[in-house]
Motif scaffolding. Structure first.
Motif, PDB file in Angstrom:
ATOM      1  N   LYS A 194       0.905  -1.110  -0.022  1.00 32.93           N
ATOM      2  CA  LYS A 194       0.019  -0.060   0.085  1.00 32.93           C
ATOM      3  C   LYS A 194       0.786   1.242  -0.211  1.00 32.93           C
ATOM      4  CE  LYS A 194      -3.497  -2.233   2.575  1.00 32.93           C
ATOM      5  NZ  LYS A 194      -4.548  -2.403   3.937  1.00 32.93           N
ATOM      6  N   GLY A 195       2.118   1.054  -0.012  1.00 28.41           N
ATOM      7  CA  GLY A 195       3.005   2.501   0.386  1.00 28.41           C
ATOM      8  C   GLY A 195       4.252   2.242  -0.585  1.00 28.41           C
ATOM      9  N   VAL A 196       4.505   2.935  -1.352  1.00 24.72           N
ATOM     10  CA  VAL A 196       5.791   2.894  -2.432  1.00 24.72           C
ATOM     11  C   VAL A 196       7.136   2.897  -1.111  1.00 24.72           C
ATOM     12  CG1 VAL A 196       5.806   5.350  -3.188  1.00 24.72           C
ATOM     13  CG2 VAL A 196       6.860   3.621  -4.645  1.00 24.72           C
ATOM     14  N   ILE A 197       6.992   4.019  -0.486  1.00 19.18           N
ATOM     15  CA  ILE A 197       8.373   4.050   0.240  1.00 19.18           C
ATOM     16  C   ILE A 197       8.255   2.685   1.362  1.00 19.18           C
ATOM     17  CG2 ILE A 197       9.232   5.452   2.558  1.00 19.18           C
ATOM     18  CD1 ILE A 197       7.913   7.816   1.446  1.00 19.18           C
ATOM     19  N   THR A 198       7.343   2.198   1.962  1.00 17.64           N
ATOM     20  CA  THR A 198       7.293   0.985   2.797  1.00 17.64           C
ATOM     21  C   THR A 198       7.816  -0.114   1.893  1.00 17.64           C
ATOM     22  OG1 THR A 198       5.702   1.917   4.036  1.00 17.64           O
ATOM     23  CG2 THR A 198       6.192  -0.554   4.297  1.00 17.64           C
ATOM     24  N   VAL A 199       7.281  -0.339   0.685  1.00 18.85           N
ATOM     25  CA  VAL A 199       7.472  -1.624  -0.128  1.00 18.85           C
ATOM     26  C   VAL A 199       8.937  -1.294  -0.505  1.00 18.85           C
ATOM     27  CG1 VAL A 199       7.274  -2.760  -2.152  1.00 18.85           C
ATOM     28  CG2 VAL A 199       5.204  -1.906  -0.880  1.00 18.85           C
ATOM     29  N   SER A 200       9.538  -0.201  -0.847  1.00 22.65           N
ATOM     30  CA  SER A 200      10.709   0.093  -1.437  1.00 22.65           C
ATOM     31  C   SER A 200      11.925  -0.402  -0.238  1.00 22.65           C
ATOM     32  CB  SER A 200      11.073   1.260  -1.907  1.00 22.65           C
ATOM     33  OG  SER A 200      10.145   1.707  -2.883  1.00 22.65           O
ATOM     34  N   SER A 201      11.534   0.336   0.963  1.00 21.20           N
ATOM     35  CA  SER A 201      12.497   0.131   2.040  1.00 21.20           C
ATOM     36  C   SER A 201      12.563  -1.425   2.251  1.00 21.20           C
ATOM     37  CB  SER A 201      11.897   0.726   3.266  1.00 21.20           C
ATOM     38  OG  SER A 201      12.887   0.561   4.371  1.00 21.20           O
ATOM     39  N   LYS A 202      11.340  -2.277   2.465  1.00 20.58           N
ATOM     40  CA  LYS A 202      11.454  -3.526   2.660  1.00 20.58           C
ATOM     41  C   LYS A 202      11.908  -4.479   1.597  1.00 20.58           C
ATOM     42  CE  LYS A 202       7.724  -3.565   6.196  1.00 20.58           C
ATOM     43  NZ  LYS A 202       6.376  -4.201   6.671  1.00 20.58           N
ATOM     44  N   LEU A 203      11.575  -3.876   0.473  1.00 25.51           N
ATOM     45  CA  LEU A 203      12.277  -4.818  -0.573  1.00 25.51           C
ATOM     46  C   LEU A 203      13.720  -4.745  -0.566  1.00 25.51           C
ATOM     47  CD1 LEU A 203      12.083  -6.446  -3.499  1.00 25.51           C
ATOM     48  CD2 LEU A 203      11.904  -4.190  -4.438  1.00 25.51           C
ATOM     49  N   SER A 204      14.426  -3.383  -0.613  1.00 26.57           N
ATOM     50  CA  SER A 204      15.790  -3.373  -0.603  1.00 26.57           C
ATOM     51  C   SER A 204      16.628  -4.118   0.531  1.00 26.57           C
ATOM     52  CB  SER A 204      16.041  -1.815  -0.615  1.00 26.57           C
ATOM     53  OG  SER A 204      15.464  -1.039   0.462  1.00 26.57           O
ATOM     54  N   GLY A 205      15.786  -3.902   1.722  1.00 25.95           N
ATOM     55  CA  GLY A 205      16.424  -4.957   2.820  1.00 25.95           C
ATOM     56  C   GLY A 205      16.492  -6.547   2.619  1.00 25.95           C
ATOM     57  N   VAL A 206      15.594  -7.074   1.982  1.00 21.16           N
ATOM     58  CA  VAL A 206      15.398  -8.298   1.583  1.00 21.16           C
ATOM     59  C   VAL A 206      16.528  -8.731   0.445  1.00 21.16           C
ATOM     60  CG1 VAL A 206      14.174 -10.043   0.419  1.00 21.16           C
ATOM     61  CG2 VAL A 206      13.082  -8.771   2.024  1.00 21.16           C
ATOM     62  N   VAL A 207      16.725  -7.618  -0.277  1.00 19.20           N
ATOM     63  CA  VAL A 207      17.418  -7.844  -1.733  1.00 19.20           C
ATOM     64  C   VAL A 207      18.851  -7.935  -0.996  1.00 19.20           C
ATOM     65  CG1 VAL A 207      18.428  -7.035  -4.072  1.00 19.20           C
ATOM     66  CG2 VAL A 207      16.042  -7.438  -3.204  1.00 19.20           C
ATOM     67  N   ILE A 208      19.165  -6.946  -0.287  1.00 20.13           N
ATOM     68  CA  ILE A 208      20.351  -6.438   0.428  1.00 20.13           C
ATOM     69  C   ILE A 208      21.047  -7.956   1.116  1.00 20.13           C
ATOM     70  CG2 ILE A 208      21.952  -5.229   1.940  1.00 20.13           C
ATOM     71  CD1 ILE A 208      20.101  -2.706   0.793  1.00 20.13           C
ATOM     72  N   ARG A 209      20.102  -8.326   1.895  1.00 16.91           N
ATOM     73  CA  ARG A 209      20.624  -9.374   2.917  1.00 16.91           C
ATOM     74  C   ARG A 209      20.880 -10.795   1.797  1.00 16.91           C
ATOM     75  NH1 ARG A 209      16.417  -7.317   6.093  1.00 16.91           N
ATOM     76  NH2 ARG A 209      14.936  -8.567   5.307  1.00 16.91           N
ATOM     77  N   ALA A 210      20.110 -10.754   0.805  1.00  8.53           N
ATOM     78  CA  ALA A 210      20.234 -11.995  -0.007  1.00  8.53           C
ATOM     79  C   ALA A 210      21.582 -11.714  -1.024  1.00  8.53           C
ATOM     80  CB  ALA A 210      19.133 -12.112  -0.963  1.00  8.53           C
ATOM     81  N   LEU A 211      22.060 -10.565  -1.213  1.00  9.60           N
ATOM     82  CA  LEU A 211      23.319 -10.273  -2.134  1.00  9.60           C
ATOM     83  C   LEU A 211      24.435 -10.412  -1.091  1.00  9.60           C
ATOM     84  CD1 LEU A 211      22.170  -7.258  -4.084  1.00  9.60           C
ATOM     85  CD2 LEU A 211      22.574  -9.433  -5.011  1.00  9.60           C
ATOM     86  N   ALA A 212      24.250  -9.943   0.236  1.00  9.04           N
ATOM     87  CA  ALA A 212      25.179 -10.049   0.998  1.00  9.04           C
ATOM     88  C   ALA A 212      25.708 -11.689   1.472  1.00  9.04           C
ATOM     89  CB  ALA A 212      25.108  -9.156   2.308  1.00  9.04           C
ATOM     90  N   SER A 213      24.419 -12.346   1.622  1.00  5.29           N
ATOM     91  CA  SER A 213      24.944 -13.908   1.949  1.00  5.29           C
ATOM     92  C   SER A 213      25.493 -14.522   0.918  1.00  5.29           C
ATOM     93  CB  SER A 213      23.264 -14.375   2.265  1.00  5.29           C
ATOM     94  OG  SER A 213      22.677 -14.380   1.041  1.00  5.29           O
ATOM     95  N   GLN A 214      25.375 -13.881  -0.445  1.00  7.47           N
ATOM     96  CA  GLN A 214      26.042 -14.501  -1.521  1.00  7.47           C
ATOM     97  C   GLN A 214      27.286 -13.942  -1.771  1.00  7.47           C
ATOM     98  OE1 GLN A 214      24.751 -17.239  -3.394  1.00  7.47           O
ATOM     99  NE2 GLN A 214      22.895 -17.393  -2.387  1.00  7.47           N
ATOM    100  N   GLY A 215      27.782 -13.089  -1.032  1.00  2.00           N
ATOM    101  CA  GLY A 215      28.990 -12.342  -1.122  1.00  2.00           C
ATOM    102  C   GLY A 215      29.371 -11.448  -2.501  1.00  2.00           C
ATOM    103  N   LEU A 216      28.116 -11.034  -2.720  1.00  4.37           N
ATOM    104  CA  LEU A 216      28.065 -10.115  -3.895  1.00  4.37           C
ATOM    105  C   LEU A 216      28.251  -8.711  -3.656  1.00  4.37           C
ATOM    106  CD1 LEU A 216      25.333 -11.757  -6.105  1.00  4.37           C
ATOM    107  CD2 LEU A 216      27.659 -11.750  -6.626  1.00  4.37           C
ATOM    108  N   ILE A 217      27.970  -8.478  -2.331  1.00  6.81           N
ATOM    109  CA  ILE A 217      28.156  -7.069  -1.878  1.00  6.81           C
ATOM    110  C   ILE A 217      28.927  -6.998  -0.554  1.00  6.81           C
ATOM    111  CG2 ILE A 217      26.268  -6.131  -3.106  1.00  6.81           C
ATOM    112  CD1 ILE A 217      24.652  -5.941  -0.664  1.00  6.81           C
TER     113      ILE A 217
END
Length: 217
Positions: A194-217
């Motif tokens: 329902k909110g672009v800011i909330t979704v963007s923040s949560k999505l970025s958090g999920v993606v960042i954690r996934a990338l970090a776990s793969q050693g890509l960032i």
């Protein structure tokens, strides 16, 4: 000036949309044959028809990456907000920024789930006398919902409530800027976005954690 005012007003409305949402990683893939590499300078791209939504999404995502001590550039700052995204414009943005990786997020599916409930509702109303009412507190006609004295009513069993939930499926791809090769793909699910800011923040958090776990960032 009027167009600028309308654009700022639309952006303000989007910024105020900060409703609840649940975002989770559904699945991910990493190119096992890609050379081991950590990306430190990322160009963030949001694919959207709404320019203001794209702008807000890229800013929020980039800000979350900067919290990880990474360099993140919102693509609209290079290509422009109004310009149509294309391969050529992104290649030019990579050259101008010197980004070593490109993160692209787009909506791939939007599904609405509907739950119907039924019950008894009043379907008819009447008044004992047209003069027997208070015009302020008990009007005889306020969209058909209020009346002075109900003289008859019927009830029917019908649908009285429809609850709809929305599930948005988004895909984020990480490309190596030097080779153009996709090195990671993640599919995320956002429930009731329902909110672009909330979704963007949560999505970025999920993606960042996934990338970090793969050693890509």
């Amino acid at each position: 000036m009027k167009k600028l005012y309308l654009a700022l007003w639309a952006l303000m409305l989007i910024v105020m949309q900060t409703g609840c949402a649940s975002v989770s990683l559904v699945n991910s893939w990493k190119d096992a044959e890609a050379p081991a590499k950590q990306y430190r300078k990322l160009l963030v791209v949001g694919v959207a028809n709404n320019n203001q939504m794209r702008q807000v999404f890229e800013e929020v995502f980039s800000d979350e990456l900067r919290k990880m001590k990474l360099t993140a550039i919102s693509s609209y700052t290079i290509t422009g907000v109004e310009a149509k995204q294309s391969r050529e414009s992104l290649e030019e943005a990579v050259r101008k920024t010197g980004a070593d990786g490109v993160l692209i997020t787009r909506l791939v599916n939007l599904k609405r789930n509907t739950t119907t409930q039924t019950g008894f509702i009043m379907s008819d109303r009447g008044f004992s006398h047209p003069d027997f009412y208070d015009p302020v507190f008990m009007p005889t006609d306020l969209y058909g919902y209020y009346g002075a004295t109900v003289s008859y009513a019927t009830f029917e069993h019908r649908t009285v409530e429809v609850t709809t939930s929305t599930v948005a499926t988004l895909q984020t791809n990480l490309f190596d800027a030097g080779t153009g090769r996709m090195v990671w793909l993640g599919t995320t699910s956002a429930v009731d976005p329902k909110g672009v800011i909330t979704v963007s923040s949560k999505l970025s958090g999920v993606v960042i954690r996934a990338l970090a776990s793969q050693g890509l960032i």
